[in-house]
Design a protein around this motif. Sequence first.
Motif, PDB file in Angstrom:
ATOM      1  N   LEU A 315       0.831  -1.207   0.000  1.00 39.67           N
ATOM      2  CA  LEU A 315       0.000   0.000   0.000  1.00 39.67           C
ATOM      3  C   LEU A 315       0.865   1.256   0.000  1.00 39.67           C
ATOM      4  CD1 LEU A 315      -2.796  -0.856   2.598  1.00 39.67           C
ATOM      5  CD2 LEU A 315      -2.870  -1.076   0.112  1.00 39.67           C
ATOM      6  N   PRO A 316       0.566   2.217  -0.868  1.00 37.73           N
ATOM      7  CA  PRO A 316       1.273   3.501  -0.812  1.00 37.73           C
ATOM      8  C   PRO A 316       1.055   4.178   0.534  1.00 37.73           C
ATOM      9  CG  PRO A 316      -0.023   3.296  -2.839  1.00 37.73           C
ATOM     10  CD  PRO A 316      -0.427   2.171  -1.954  1.00 37.73           C
ATOM     11  N   ALA A 317       1.963   5.064   0.904  1.00 39.01           N
ATOM     12  CA  ALA A 317       1.898   5.716   2.217  1.00 39.01           C
ATOM     13  C   ALA A 317       0.621   6.518   2.405  1.00 39.01           C
ATOM     14  CB  ALA A 317       3.118   6.614   2.407  1.00 39.01           C
ATOM     15  N   ASN A 318       0.037   7.029   1.322  1.00 42.87           N
ATOM     16  CA  ASN A 318      -1.152   7.874   1.450  1.00 42.87           C
ATOM     17  C   ASN A 318      -2.463   7.107   1.277  1.00 42.87           C
ATOM     18  OD1 ASN A 318      -0.886   7.334  -1.228  1.00 42.87           O
ATOM     19  ND2 ASN A 318      -1.263   9.419  -1.941  1.00 42.87           N
ATOM     20  N   THR A 319      -2.394   5.790   1.204  1.00 45.37           N
ATOM     21  CA  THR A 319      -3.602   4.977   1.087  1.00 45.37           C
ATOM     22  C   THR A 319      -4.164   4.671   2.463  1.00 45.37           C
ATOM     23  OG1 THR A 319      -2.878   3.936  -0.972  1.00 45.37           O
ATOM     24  CG2 THR A 319      -4.551   2.768   0.294  1.00 45.37           C
ATOM     25  N   GLN A 320      -5.457   4.857   2.626  1.00 39.46           N
ATOM     26  CA  GLN A 320      -6.091   4.560   3.904  1.00 39.46           C
ATOM     27  C   GLN A 320      -6.481   3.093   3.949  1.00 39.46           C
ATOM     28  OE1 GLN A 320      -9.286   7.163   5.009  1.00 39.46           O
ATOM     29  NE2 GLN A 320      -9.600   6.192   6.988  1.00 39.46           N
ATOM     30  N   LEU A 321      -6.183   2.435   5.077  1.00 38.01           N
ATOM     31  CA  LEU A 321      -6.524   1.025   5.274  1.00 38.01           C
ATOM     32  C   LEU A 321      -7.547   0.917   6.391  1.00 38.01           C
ATOM     33  CD1 LEU A 321      -6.095  -2.008   4.745  1.00 38.01           C
ATOM     34  CD2 LEU A 321      -4.222  -1.935   6.418  1.00 38.01           C
ATOM     35  N   ILE A 322      -8.670   0.260   6.095  1.00 42.33           N
ATOM     36  CA  ILE A 322      -9.734   0.049   7.076  1.00 42.33           C
ATOM     37  C   ILE A 322      -9.948  -1.458   7.207  1.00 42.33           C
ATOM     38  CG2 ILE A 322     -12.140   0.480   7.676  1.00 42.33           C
ATOM     39  CD1 ILE A 322     -11.975   2.944   5.785  1.00 42.33           C
ATOM     40  N   LEU A 323      -9.818  -1.982   8.417  1.00 43.35           N
ATOM     41  CA  LEU A 323     -10.003  -3.402   8.693  1.00 43.35           C
ATOM     42  C   LEU A 323     -11.310  -3.612   9.433  1.00 43.35           C
ATOM     43  CD1 LEU A 323      -6.416  -4.363   9.950  1.00 43.35           C
ATOM     44  CD2 LEU A 323      -7.303  -4.496   7.609  1.00 43.35           C
ATOM     45  N   LEU A 324     -12.090  -4.599   9.012  1.00 37.43           N
ATOM     46  CA  LEU A 324     -13.324  -4.970   9.693  1.00 37.43           C
ATOM     47  C   LEU A 324     -13.253  -6.431  10.086  1.00 37.43           C
ATOM     48  CD1 LEU A 324     -14.202  -2.690   7.432  1.00 37.43           C
ATOM     49  CD2 LEU A 324     -16.504  -3.341   8.140  1.00 37.43           C
ATOM     50  N   GLY A 325     -13.819  -6.753  11.234  1.00 38.59           N
ATOM     51  CA  GLY A 325     -13.851  -8.146  11.633  1.00 38.59           C
ATOM     52  C   GLY A 325     -14.213  -8.306  13.092  1.00 38.59           C
ATOM     53  N   ASP A 326     -14.343  -9.544  13.497  1.00 35.98           N
ATOM     54  CA  ASP A 326     -14.686  -9.897  14.876  1.00 35.98           C
ATOM     55  C   ASP A 326     -13.418 -10.352  15.579  1.00 35.98           C
ATOM     56  OD1 ASP A 326     -15.666 -10.911  17.243  1.00 35.98           O
ATOM     57  OD2 ASP A 326     -17.291 -12.047  16.336  1.00 35.98           O
ATOM     58  N   LYS A 327     -12.942  -9.567  16.516  1.00 41.07           N
ATOM     59  CA  LYS A 327     -11.673  -9.865  17.185  1.00 41.07           C
ATOM     60  C   LYS A 327     -11.731 -11.146  18.005  1.00 41.07           C
ATOM     61  CE  LYS A 327     -12.496  -7.239  21.476  1.00 41.07           C
ATOM     62  NZ  LYS A 327     -12.346  -8.408  22.365  1.00 41.07           N
ATOM     63  N   ASP A 328     -12.936 -11.610  18.355  1.00 35.14           N
ATOM     64  CA  ASP A 328     -13.071 -12.775  19.221  1.00 35.14           C
ATOM     65  C   ASP A 328     -13.171 -14.088  18.452  1.00 35.14           C
ATOM     66  OD1 ASP A 328     -13.062 -11.321  21.695  1.00 35.14           O
ATOM     67  OD2 ASP A 328     -15.073 -10.628  21.192  1.00 35.14           O
ATOM     68  N   GLN A 329     -13.184 -14.008  17.134  1.00 32.26           N
ATOM     69  CA  GLN A 329     -13.196 -15.241  16.347  1.00 32.26           C
ATOM     70  C   GLN A 329     -11.835 -15.918  16.385  1.00 32.26           C
ATOM     71  OE1 GLN A 329     -14.652 -15.255  12.354  1.00 32.26           O
ATOM     72  NE2 GLN A 329     -16.406 -13.974  12.827  1.00 32.26           N
ATOM     73  N   LEU A 330     -11.825 -17.140  15.881  1.00 33.53           N
ATOM     74  CA  LEU A 330     -10.563 -17.861  15.717  1.00 33.53           C
ATOM     75  C   LEU A 330      -9.601 -17.064  14.869  1.00 33.53           C
ATOM     76  CD1 LEU A 330     -11.697 -21.510  14.947  1.00 33.53           C
ATOM     77  CD2 LEU A 330     -10.195 -20.831  16.814  1.00 33.53           C
ATOM     78  N   ALA A 331      -8.322 -17.205  15.191  1.00 35.78           N
ATOM     79  CA  ALA A 331      -7.299 -16.583  14.356  1.00 35.78           C
ATOM     80  C   ALA A 331      -7.168 -17.356  13.054  1.00 35.78           C
ATOM     81  CB  ALA A 331      -5.969 -16.567  15.099  1.00 35.78           C
ATOM     82  N   SER A 332      -6.359 -16.825  12.150  1.00 37.14           N
ATOM     83  CA  SER A 332      -6.126 -17.463  10.860  1.00 37.14           C
ATOM     84  C   SER A 332      -5.606 -18.886  11.029  1.00 37.14           C
ATOM     85  CB  SER A 332      -5.095 -16.643  10.075  1.00 37.14           C
ATOM     86  OG  SER A 332      -4.542 -17.389   9.028  1.00 37.14           O
ATOM     87  N   VAL A 333      -5.891 -19.727  10.027  1.00 36.48           N
ATOM     88  CA  VAL A 333      -5.337 -21.072  10.013  1.00 36.48           C
ATOM     89  C   VAL A 333      -3.817 -21.004   9.937  1.00 36.48           C
ATOM     90  CG1 VAL A 333      -5.271 -23.256   8.753  1.00 36.48           C
ATOM     91  CG2 VAL A 333      -7.414 -21.988   8.937  1.00 36.48           C
ATOM     92  N   GLU A 334      -3.306 -20.035   9.201  1.00 38.66           N
ATOM     93  CA  GLU A 334      -1.858 -19.838   9.111  1.00 38.66           C
ATOM     94  C   GLU A 334      -1.367 -19.097  10.351  1.00 38.66           C
ATOM     95  OE1 GLU A 334      -0.293 -21.302   6.736  1.00 38.66           O
ATOM     96  OE2 GLU A 334      -2.104 -21.869   5.636  1.00 38.66           O
TER      97      GLU A 334
END
Length: 659
Positions: A315-334
């Motif tokens: 991502l370029p430095a001026n690109t905004q990143l927005i993350l959505l999700g449920d923090k209490d779910q299982l973590a990634s398989v990896e």
Amino acid sequence: MIRQAAVIGSMQHWIAKGWLSHLNRAFVGFLLELEPNAADAVLWAGALVSHQLDRGEVYLDLEKLCEQPGMTLAIPADDAWAVEQDAATAELARLKVYSLEVWKTALAQSRLVSSGEGDTPLVLADNRLYLRRYWRYEQALQTLIGLRLQATRESLPESLSERLQSLFPTNSESPDWQKIACVLALRARFAIITGGPGTGKTTTLTKLLALLIHLAQEDSENPKNLNILLAAPTGKAAARVSESIAKALDNLAVDESIKQSIPRKASTLHRLLGSRHDSRRFLHNRYNPIVADIVIVDEASMIDLEMMASLLEALPANTQLILLGDKDQLASVEAGSVMGDLCRGAEHAAYDPETLAWIANYAGERLKPAAVPGSAINQQTIMLRHSHRFDEHSGIGQLAKAVNQGDALRAEAILSDLEHYPDLLPEPRADYFALRQQPAPDAANSLLRKLVTNTGRCTDDKPRSRPGYGYYLAQISGCRPSTAEQYDEWAMRVLTAFDAFQVLSALRRGPWGVEGLNQRIEEWLFAKSKQAFWYEGRPVMITRNDYNLGLMNGDIGIALRDSTDKLKVAFPCADPSSNQQIRWISPMRLPDVETAFAITVHKSQGSEFNHVALVLPETISPVLTRELIYTGITRAKEGFTLLESSGGVFSKAILTCRK
């Protein structure tokens, strides 16, 4: 060399017990090639950090290893740490004698370990031992997110208050966390919006994007049309977020021109980054960045550390990143529970005075200072708390809440008061009540068979009761098209009907793992008609990415006869640029697949099903945790059934937390 041979011999015993893998042993061999005289503790540390990576842990916590070795390494039996009759358990007991200082001294004296400098294969930092690659990913994540946390706006224009008022006219919630999420996300180029099912993450996102588009168009110095990209970790998750965005936009009270600027189709992260065949690297990276003003990633709890680092670097430095999700779910398989780590402390709303003043000024909400100080990431993290999907009468919602809080007594009480929670009570009721009173393998198996074969008494496109897999089979046999043009629509109906029910398991192997369950369910449904490995009606899940076919790990399709009467596998089309509903693919072209009547809870992430049957094993397992139970419950939209083949396993799992 004799000493090292003894260590390798002990590791072979561990492999025989299933405590280590051959890959872990191969990594130790690699370390020995680099340092033939490496100390025993260094070799064991290398094997164990490799083992932790297999479990999804990015590092080996040496302090926890000394305090709680069995729990840290997920060795099943607690008494394995006593000196017993075989070499493997004896070696376990000897490792327990290693103190934290012994581990750290041995590692500090080895040429294989550094604190980050050089190119050593192992890195020791703050009692945490990493494989160098994952230490680099973690460092990149901290640095790149840290840069985005810096405020890009010192204030918001007055014209925005009118927009906020129109988007959030009145709200019985106090405080209005959706509104707070919007005003905080406008402040910097990074934001996390977390919350459980039905808390309005997608609704909040569409309102936030409307505000961002308005700000960009009203910028007097540089008005512009924003390039907004929407992504999710898997094809199924991307399809779900696309559907959710489209529904949210229908109810969004903004000008049509702004609605048209909000993307309705999501791609997978692999497609966003430009996956390369047979390579871990992506087309987009720091030297060839993604062209976007805003990137939104839904179901972020499924993103592993390597993927998140790759995304941030692209991502370029001026690109905004927005993350959505449920923090209490299982973590990634990896490896790497990125979302959980980033959201640590989010439930406390631990905002500093500057953030509280921003919220009060622009959201009109005066929050009380938190009892504990918050991190820099906490200042750009918002936890939505009110579920619009599950109310006080929802058994699914109440059960998920009790599990998430680690309240096993409350969870058991909810399951014992099913007359008040009909969404937790399946048909046949008598069988379920009997199983709740006395869990047993035969009773659980009998009830599961009735749930699986239930057709839902369907006479049209919708079931009139909570159906099992009998419903999608009825769609195959009873609604077969009469013309070639109707086959895509028919296949989509079959896939939708299949999603009405899903069996979930915590394990892969054993009679209550997906392998044993799939074998039994196939026999129940296809005892008379199944004659080969491939048969019409077989649901399959992709278990390895195939970038040429555009199929990702976790995608589910169903084998059906197409308009030419050839057996193909029908997958819903995940390509946002395509107008196709269905992709028909020959079974012979598919990468690794497995039957998907029963799938693991891990594989179900990013999906929702009308009715979920969560099957628990007879004994507690290291993978059976609070997060897994919570994730399994929250995959259900209308009905949830818990099947215990042995009493007490459910309660013990709730009390086991990996956080």
